[in-house]
Write an enzyme that holds these catalytic residues in place. Structure first.
Site, mmCIF file in Angstrom:
data_model
loop_
_atom_site.group_PDB
_atom_site.id
_atom_site.type_symbol
_atom_site.label_atom_id
_atom_site.label_comp_id
_atom_site.label_asym_id
_atom_site.label_seq_id
_atom_site.Cartn_x
_atom_site.Cartn_y
_atom_site.Cartn_z
ATOM 1 N N ASN A 70 70.194 21.664 96.780
ATOM 2 C CA ASN A 70 70.344 20.549 95.853
ATOM 3 C C ASN A 70 69.655 19.306 96.424
ATOM 4 O O ASN A 70 69.128 19.326 97.546
ATOM 5 C CB ASN A 70 71.836 20.290 95.608
ATOM 6 C CG ASN A 70 72.089 19.511 94.329
ATOM 7 O OD1 ASN A 70 71.176 19.219 93.561
ATOM 8 N ND2 ASN A 70 73.338 19.167 94.093
ATOM 9 N N GLN B 287 68.543 12.206 96.062
ATOM 10 C CA GLN B 287 67.885 11.542 94.943
ATOM 11 C C GLN B 287 68.486 10.170 94.663
ATOM 12 O O GLN B 287 67.892 9.359 93.950
ATOM 13 C CB GLN B 287 67.964 12.411 93.690
ATOM 14 C CG GLN B 287 69.366 12.634 93.160
ATOM 15 C CD GLN B 287 69.376 13.614 92.007
ATOM 16 O OE1 GLN B 287 69.138 14.802 92.184
ATOM 17 N NE2 GLN B 287 69.645 13.106 90.802
#
Length: 333
Positions: free
Chosen positions: A300, A132
């Protein structure tokens, strides 16, 4: 705990004047900057190095405690080494309060038989781990991952979906782009929007831009999404029956940010304060079956250099550890 004291120092790192650097760490600092492609202005480098040095001390202390048998998981320096705990929490933050009145709750099926272990990656349901970066879009990665799994289940095609599509276009549904968002609201957007593009046509940029979604390029539609009851038995049922699930967890601790492996055992992890979204992809146990420590396996969005190649093991059947079962949802295509 000593970690809490260090966290307090870390939170002051950027706000206060930077202390004199530890020159014995010069070579290690330069190598870390090179490896993680970091560049700073002169003043910023002083501040970021101070934070990095405190993180180095915390990690060394934690490793020493491991040698004394005090911890069951490992931590190490990673690309977030120049960030304070508070900065990381802001990066990952999503609202912990969800309104579930519009979501359909699933009911437990009493006839489901749970296998001893499960890993949806081995069955082709999970795309590679992504990063991200500096955008707090964990919620979008978790939602995209759960839809990717259902698309594979329905069609046999594993297609990375557009996180950027969610970041740019779901803000009218209550998400906040790179400042966090609720997985519930993101699912609402995809359902009402009538589709979602693939990563190939709408690539990730780690920043908010205007919405550029084009219906003719959509590769998946969501008919509805289901909210899993807040207990681990229901979560197990949903995971086994349907595939990977978007969940929220408490990731507000330094130990989470530096995690590298093992079953995560953070005494301060709370079950009522989810602030980070991940994708639940399986479960298992470590050690002998009769005595093994049970865990959930989550994916994740911090890249494959974090954790166990981008994944983390969270204690299972331990009173909803870190809130793993508190906010779980998945789509139906």
């Amino acid at each position: 705990m000593i970690l809490a004291v260090l966290l307090g120092f870390l939170c002051l790192g950027v706000a206060s004047a930077a202390p004199t650097p530890d020159y014995s760490l010069d070579a290690e600092w330069e190598e870390w900057k090179r490896s993680n492609d970091k560049t700073y202005s002169q003043e910023e480098e002083r501040q970021r190095r101070a934070v990095w040095e405190e993180n180095v001390k915390m990690i060394k202390l934690f490793s020493m405690e491991n040698g004394l048998g005090m911890n069951n998981f490992t931590v190490e320096m990673n690309e977030f080494g120049d960030m304070t705990g508070e900065e990381m929490r802001k990066l990952m933050m999503e609202s912990s309060v969800l309104t579930l009145s519009n979501g359909k709750r699933i009911q437990k099926r009493g006839d489901v038989k749970f296998p001893k272990t499960l890993d949806w990656r081995t069955q082709g349901y999970v795309t590679p781990v992504r990063r991200q970066l500096g955008c707090g879009a964990c919620w979008a990665f978790a939602v995209a991952g759960s839809i990717e799994a259902q698309l594979f289940k329905k069609t046999g095609r594993l297609i990375p979906l557009s996180v950027q599509n969610l970041v740019d276009c779901s803000r009218t549904y209550g998400t906040n782009g790179c400042k966090g968002g609720r997985i519930y609201n993101a699912f609402q957007y995809v359902k009402n929007n009538g589709g979602l593009e693939a990563e190939a046509t709408y690539p990730y940029e780690a920043k908010v831009r205007r919405c550029r979604y084009r219906p003719e390029r959509s590769v998946v539609k969501v008919a509805r999404f289901l909210v899993v009851p807040r207990n681990e038995e229901a979560l197990m049922n949903a995971l086994v029956t349907n595939g990977p699930i978007a969940v929220g967890i408490d990731a507000s601790h330094e130990s989470f940010l530096r995690y590298t492996g093992g079953i995560y055992n953070e005494p301060k992890c709370r079950r009522d304060s989810p602030n980070h979204s991940v994708l639940l992809v399986g479960y298992g146990y470590e050690g002998r079956e009769s005595e093994g420590r049970k865990y959930w396996l989550v994916k994740n969005s911090h890249g494959d250099n974090w954790g166990e190649n981008g994944y983390m093991k969270i204690p299972r059947d331990q009173n909803n550890y870190c809130g793993i079962a508190s906010y779980a949802m998945y789509p139906i295509l």
